[in-house]
Scaffold this motif. Structure first.
Motif, PDB file in Angstrom:
ATOM      1  N   PRO A 113     -15.854  -2.215  54.267  1.00 51.60           N
ATOM      2  CA  PRO A 113     -14.732  -1.582  54.813  1.00 51.60           C
ATOM      3  C   PRO A 113     -13.758  -2.735  54.401  1.00 51.60           C
ATOM      4  N   LEU A 114     -13.812  -4.035  54.469  1.00 48.79           N
ATOM      5  CA  LEU A 114     -12.920  -4.771  54.016  1.00 48.79           C
ATOM      6  C   LEU A 114     -12.679  -4.961  52.774  1.00 48.79           C
ATOM      7  N   LEU A 115     -13.646  -4.624  51.683  1.00 47.89           N
ATOM      8  CA  LEU A 115     -13.558  -4.737  50.159  1.00 47.89           C
ATOM      9  C   LEU A 115     -12.887  -3.311  49.974  1.00 47.89           C
ATOM     10  N   GLU A 116     -13.227  -2.325  50.501  1.00 44.27           N
ATOM     11  CA  GLU A 116     -12.792  -0.752  50.144  1.00 44.27           C
ATOM     12  C   GLU A 116     -11.154  -0.665  50.627  1.00 44.27           C
ATOM     13  N   ASN A 117     -10.816  -1.219  51.641  1.00 42.23           N
ATOM     14  CA  ASN A 117      -9.520  -1.247  52.202  1.00 42.23           C
ATOM     15  C   ASN A 117      -8.579  -2.091  51.338  1.00 42.23           C
ATOM     16  N   THR A 118      -9.094  -3.326  51.054  1.00 40.85           N
ATOM     17  CA  THR A 118      -8.214  -3.916  50.298  1.00 40.85           C
ATOM     18  C   THR A 118      -8.023  -3.354  48.683  1.00 40.85           C
ATOM     19  N   LEU A 119      -9.140  -2.846  48.333  1.00 38.67           N
ATOM     20  CA  LEU A 119      -8.952  -1.891  46.854  1.00 38.67           C
ATOM     21  C   LEU A 119      -7.857  -0.805  47.104  1.00 38.67           C
ATOM     22  N   SER A 120      -8.104  -0.021  48.018  1.00 44.43           N
ATOM     23  CA  SER A 120      -7.074   1.017  48.067  1.00 44.43           C
ATOM     24  C   SER A 120      -5.673   0.646  48.508  1.00 44.43           C
ATOM     25  N   ASP A 121      -5.541  -0.546  49.122  1.00 47.39           N
ATOM     26  CA  ASP A 121      -4.228  -0.928  48.969  1.00 47.39           C
ATOM     27  C   ASP A 121      -3.723  -1.317  47.609  1.00 47.39           C
ATOM     28  N   LEU A 122      -4.478  -1.953  46.744  1.00 50.76           N
ATOM     29  CA  LEU A 122      -4.047  -2.478  45.649  1.00 50.76           C
ATOM     30  C   LEU A 122      -4.018  -1.166  44.526  1.00 50.76           C
ATOM     31  N   ILE A 123      -4.657   0.078  44.639  1.00 45.96           N
ATOM     32  CA  ILE A 123      -4.585   1.107  43.815  1.00 45.96           C
ATOM     33  C   ILE A 123      -3.546   2.146  44.563  1.00 45.96           C
ATOM     34  N   GLN A 124      -3.073   1.876  45.856  1.00 44.83           N
ATOM     35  CA  GLN A 124      -2.465   2.824  46.426  1.00 44.83           C
ATOM     36  C   GLN A 124      -2.814   4.074  46.568  1.00 44.83           C
ATOM     37  N   ILE A 152      -1.238  11.087  53.433  1.00 41.43           N
ATOM     38  CA  ILE A 152      -0.839  10.639  54.711  1.00 41.43           C
ATOM     39  C   ILE A 152      -1.834  10.467  55.897  1.00 41.43           C
ATOM     40  N   ARG A 153      -2.746  11.222  55.855  1.00 41.91           N
ATOM     41  CA  ARG A 153      -3.813  10.784  56.734  1.00 41.91           C
ATOM     42  C   ARG A 153      -4.582   9.508  56.464  1.00 41.91           C
ATOM     43  N   TYR A 154      -5.077   9.621  55.210  1.00 38.33           N
ATOM     44  CA  TYR A 154      -5.595   8.229  54.727  1.00 38.33           C
ATOM     45  C   TYR A 154      -4.668   6.950  55.140  1.00 38.33           C
ATOM     46  N   TYR A 155      -3.389   7.000  54.937  1.00 37.84           N
ATOM     47  CA  TYR A 155      -2.527   5.811  55.056  1.00 37.84           C
ATOM     48  C   TYR A 155      -2.459   5.588  56.650  1.00 37.84           C
ATOM     49  N   ARG A 156      -2.387   6.676  57.338  1.00 39.91           N
ATOM     50  CA  ARG A 156      -2.313   6.586  58.911  1.00 39.91           C
ATOM     51  C   ARG A 156      -3.513   6.155  59.426  1.00 39.91           C
ATOM     52  N   LEU A 157      -4.697   6.423  58.865  1.00 44.50           N
ATOM     53  CA  LEU A 157      -6.161   5.695  59.448  1.00 44.50           C
ATOM     54  C   LEU A 157      -6.210   4.165  58.956  1.00 44.50           C
ATOM     55  N   LYS A 158      -5.480   3.869  57.951  1.00 45.58           N
ATOM     56  CA  LYS A 158      -5.843   2.525  57.484  1.00 45.58           C
ATOM     57  C   LYS A 158      -4.846   1.716  58.384  1.00 45.58           C
ATOM     58  N   CYS A 159      -3.640   2.114  58.872  1.00 47.44           N
ATOM     59  CA  CYS A 159      -2.783   1.395  59.645  1.00 47.44           C
ATOM     60  C   CYS A 159      -3.390   1.247  60.848  1.00 47.44           C
ATOM     61  N   ILE A 160      -3.883   2.287  61.578  1.00 48.08           N
ATOM     62  CA  ILE A 160      -4.739   2.143  62.724  1.00 48.08           C
ATOM     63  C   ILE A 160      -5.844   1.062  62.615  1.00 48.08           C
ATOM     64  N   TYR A 161      -6.786   1.192  61.541  1.00 48.17           N
ATOM     65  CA  TYR A 161      -7.895   0.323  61.340  1.00 48.17           C
ATOM     66  C   TYR A 161      -7.179  -1.075  61.323  1.00 48.17           C
ATOM     67  N   GLN A 162      -6.287  -1.338  60.759  1.00 49.42           N
ATOM     68  CA  GLN A 162      -5.797  -2.707  60.518  1.00 49.42           C
ATOM     69  C   GLN A 162      -5.260  -3.498  62.078  1.00 49.42           C
TER      70      GLN A 162
END
Length: 339
Positions: A133-144, A273-283
């Motif tokens: 999850p850490l690697l995937e979340n960081t990558l998804s942040d980078l490629i938006q 929108i669903r992806y970004y909301r989930l990411k904020c909750i995960y953080q």
């Protein structure tokens, strides 16, 4: 490598002749596997001395006898794993090829890779594992945008790659603090995620992988109307965002905006929108220091359907919301010693 890990405050120490205890440690730092003892005439002399902060584990790994490490076909590992031997050359065997790690060229494997590693008794490995999850979340942040495929690295971290060498130097830079009498305990809760992100981001930018072309692009060529829509989503994610809002902010038709999301983000704007909301909750859950109400946190970030939320969360991160918060609040130093 232990010097580079001194900022990481959760110890994982194992020293054992028992293959069961060795497997307990390996399950923690790698995930599902099988460890094969090639000779029962001499005892296992396993040791791992390392540290963990969040989703990163760094340490020295020794088996003390000839063994074979095998992944499981039915289950994936939990971490992306890097092996940089100080002594010896572990041999990785896959169905379609063979490669080896050496003191000059480290090896990196993904959680879904299936392989066997032949490891000789005198081999000493500097070992790093990074949670999926850490690697995937960081990558998804980078490629938006959310990932549309698992991350696959080139297996060999070549010394000919200037950026890879810089990444190893970055580890040593953090380790330089170990020579000073300094205590970072009062800051660790605030900076540990920055530390993780620096190491993971720099790894993604230095080691070739199947997203390298997107990382080099970095969305500089995105149309301005798409950038406006993305910024609006990021700024208002706690609210209900509808297509009319995005059309108004972007200044283009729903059809044009939808096409831009599909072409550039590889998902619809509702999926984003669903992806970004989930990411904020995960953080928020992954930095929790006490037992918070998951329902309240989810609703704070605009979740209306809690049952669907739990399913989508597990699909995105490979764990339930309660698993995330449990890992955050229960993370304690570990000492495994059995003779």
């Amino acid at each position: 490598m232990n010097a580079a890990a001194h900022l990481l405050k959760h110890s994982i120490h194992a020293s054992t002749h028992s293959i069961d205890t060795a497997n307990q440690c390996l399950n923690q730092i790698i995930g599902p596997h099988e460890l094969v003892d090639l000779s029962h005439e001499e005892p296992l002399n396993f040791s791992f001395k390392g540290e963990q902060m969040g989703g990163i584990i760094i340490g020295d790994l020794i088996y003390g006898k000839d063994v074979v490490f095998k992944t499981q076909h039915q289950q994936d590992m939990h971490f992306y794993c890097i092996s940089r031997p100080k002594i010896g050359k572990p041999v990785f065997r896959q169905e379609h090829g063979v490669f080896e790690a050496s003191p000059g060229n480290a090896a990196i494997v993904s959680p879904f890779d299936k392989f066997e590693i032949e490891i000789e008794r005198d081999c000493v490995q500097s070992f790093i594992s990074i949670s999926k999850p850490l690697l995937e979340n960081t990558l998804s942040d980078l490629i938006q945008r959310p990932l549309d495929a698992p991350i696959e690295f080139n297996h060999i971290m070549s010394v000919q790659n200037e950026r890879v060498n810089a990444w190893w130097s970055l580890l040593e830079y953090f380790g330089s603090y170990s020579k000073q009498e300094m205590n970072f305990d009062c800051l660790m809760n605030e900076i540990k995620h920055d530390f993780e992100r620096i190491l993971v981001k720099s790894l993604l930018l230095s080691q070739p992988n199947n997203y390298s072309h997107l990382l080099s692009d970095n969305h500089n060529n995105d149309p301005e109307f798409l950038k406006r829509a993305l910024q609006y989503i990021h700024d208002n994610i706690q609210q209900n965002i509808c297509s009319e809002d995005l059309e108004r902010i972007a200044g283009v038709s729903k059809q044009k905006l939808s096409k831009a999301f599909r072409d550039r983000m590889k998902v619809s704007f509702n999926s984003y929108i669903r992806y970004y909301r989930l990411k904020c909750i995960y953080q928020e859950l992954s930095s929790a220091q006490d037992k918070k109400n998951i329902t309240n946190i989810a609703m704070k970030w605009g979740v209306n359907h809690l049952g669907r939320f739990s399913i989508e969360y597990k699909q995105q991160f490979g764990e339930s919301p309660s698993d995330t918060i449990r890992k955050s609040i229960l993370q304690q130093p570990v000492l495994l010693t059995r003779r």
